[in-house]
Design an enzyme around this catalytic site. Structure first.
Site, mmCIF file in Angstrom:
data_model
loop_
_atom_site.group_PDB
_atom_site.id
_atom_site.type_symbol
_atom_site.label_atom_id
_atom_site.label_comp_id
_atom_site.label_asym_id
_atom_site.label_seq_id
_atom_site.Cartn_x
_atom_site.Cartn_y
_atom_site.Cartn_z
ATOM 1 N N GLN A 99 0.857 -1.178 0.000
ATOM 2 C CA GLN A 99 0.000 0.000 0.000
ATOM 3 C C GLN A 99 0.898 1.234 0.000
ATOM 4 O OE1 GLN A 99 -3.584 0.692 0.325
ATOM 5 N NE2 GLN A 99 -3.569 -1.343 -0.608
ATOM 6 N N HIS A 171 -1.769 15.200 6.959
ATOM 7 C CA HIS A 171 -0.778 15.521 7.990
ATOM 8 C C HIS A 171 -1.382 16.517 8.979
ATOM 9 C CE1 HIS A 171 2.864 16.034 10.067
ATOM 10 N NE2 HIS A 171 3.716 15.954 9.067
ATOM 11 N N GLY A 172 -1.817 15.986 10.125
ATOM 12 C CA GLY A 172 -2.407 16.831 11.155
ATOM 13 C C GLY A 172 -1.508 16.989 12.363
ATOM 14 N N ALA A 173 -0.201 16.786 12.167
ATOM 15 C CA ALA A 173 0.743 16.802 13.287
ATOM 16 C C ALA A 173 1.800 17.886 13.108
ATOM 17 C CB ALA A 173 1.403 15.433 13.423
ATOM 18 N N TYR A 176 1.622 21.823 11.697
ATOM 19 C CA TYR A 176 1.275 22.265 10.356
ATOM 20 C C TYR A 176 -0.189 22.727 10.302
ATOM 21 C CZ TYR A 176 5.770 20.384 8.782
ATOM 22 O OH TYR A 176 7.112 20.155 8.603
#
Length: 398
Positions: A99, A171-173, A176
């Site tokens: 994947q 990308h929620g870390a 950002y």
């Protein structure tokens, strides 16, 4: 070693089956062309990671807006003119039943000075702290601009799917843009995108739902969050847990939780991850500090996680999953040091980022990794790759 839990397959909520529990988490390649496009080096690099045995391989930081760059050498996916290169990248990265998920990001206020004269964010909250000089003060996004950014995230996901990537990660870390909307410290809006947590989640939810509608129910969508973003003023443990629960309820396929070091936790990593994993009915990937098979098996056995995220070790050992499954693995040790413990602590992010980027570039050029202990060598290598801009801070905190 088929008896290992990490060897077992896992079916995601969307119906896609992942062949094992290894996730090569995002490692920024920083080697895009001057036009922010991928090239043959990405094909060679991701072919190695795909053949290396991980069930899921997540790409490095890919920008959805070429007007907002996070790092030197970021790829931007915002136009179908890049399809031929992206298709070759995807063809190589999906070999061996792998994947391959494209990580989508916007830096928001964390776009460094060399890229953004006036970055944007949910609110006009400048970066403070030791790295503040590396960033210009942001301006607040308008409602129309927020809607446009949602569209850009969706467009990038659609292009990724068309190119052959089998999923995406939001990308929620690490401070950002998505995280900036979620945090009360950086989101001081009083409209429908600010105030209550439900409003602060609106941007993330609209991005997710837009991708789900455009790419379909069978296309994996994941979210990256981090315990290192937690602070009492803006993004609490309760906030992170509620965000994870809400996204799970909406049908997200995997949530990655990054932390400091699972094998030597200093921020309650495993305990909080265990709580989240028991609260949500969605696979949780833990990333940060995994080196030993025993720790990986413990994380799965204690139900701290459903998937094991590996980043730094796969820059020097791209076939690490295969070695573990074939009983030929020896734990990766990366004891880089400047010779001063104080400097090591102060420069740890720069040292490891530089080291990983050097190794990734070597893999992409068909060279073997270069193992060494002197941290100054990695810093010099970074300067050779990107000049002095490569040594400047890329995040609010490091």
């Amino acid at each position: 070693m088929s008896y290992l839990q990490v060897s077992k397959s896992l079916t995601l909520p969307c119906g896609v089956t992942v062949k094992n529990r290894f996730v090569k988490t995002a490692l920024s390649e920083t080697m895009a062309t001057d036009q922010h496009r991928s090239d043959a080096r990405y094909e060679k690099l991701y072919r190695q990671w795909a053949m290396g045995g991980a069930g899921i391989v997540i790409t490095g930081n890919v920008m959805v807006d070429r007007a907002a760059i996070a790092e030197p050498g970021n790829v931007v996916v915002d136009d179908e003119r890049e399809l031929p290169e992206l298709q070759r990248w995807a063809q190589n990265g999906t070999l061996n039943q792998t994947q391959l998920w494209l990580q989508l990001n916007h830096p928001g206020r964390q776009s460094p000075k060399q890229f953004s004269a006036r970055p944007v964010g949910p609110s006009a909250v400048p970066i403070t702290g030791v790295n503040h000089r590396a960033f210009n003060p942001p301006r607040a996004l308008t409602i129309d601009e927020i809607k446009e950014l949602v569209t850009k995230f969706v467009r990038s996901a659609v292009i990724a799917q068309k190119a052959g990537f089998t999923g995406v990660q939001l990308h929620g870390a690490f401070g950002y843009l998505i995280n900036q909307f979620l945090s009360k410290k950086t989101n001081r809006r009083t409209d429908e995108y600010g105030g209550s947590l439900e409003n602060r989640m609106r941007f993330l939810i609209e991005v997710y739902q837009g991708i789900r509608e455009a790419c379909g129910k069978a296309f994996p969508i994941s979210l990256k969050l981090s315990l290192t973003d937690i602070d009492l003023a803006g993004f609490t443990e309760k906030t992170l847990t509620r965000v994870a629960k809400r996204m799970a309820d909406l049908g997200i396929d995997m949530i990655e939780i990054a932390g400091d070091d699972y094998e030597n936790s200093q921020i309650g990593f495993s305990g909080h991850a265990h709580l989240i994993n028991r609260l949500v009915d969605v696979p949780i990937a833990l990333s940060g500090g995994f080196r030993h098979i025993s720790a990986m098996e413990e994380a799965l056995g204690r139900q701290d996680a459903d998937l094991i995220g590996i980043c730094t070790p796969m820059a020097v050992m791209p076939d690490m999953p295969n070695r573990i499954l074939n009983s030929t693995y020896r734990p990766v040790k990366l004891p880089l040091s400047t010779g001063s413990s104080k400097l090591d602590d102060k420069l740890k992010t720069l040292i490891m980022t530089s080291y990983c980027e050097e190794q990734v570039h070597r893999l992409a050029e068909g060279k073997p990794p270069k193992i060494y202990r002197n941290a100054w060598r990695s810093v010099l290598a970074e300067a050779r790759l990107h000049g002095l801009n490569g040594l400047k801070p890329r995040r609010a905190q490091s």
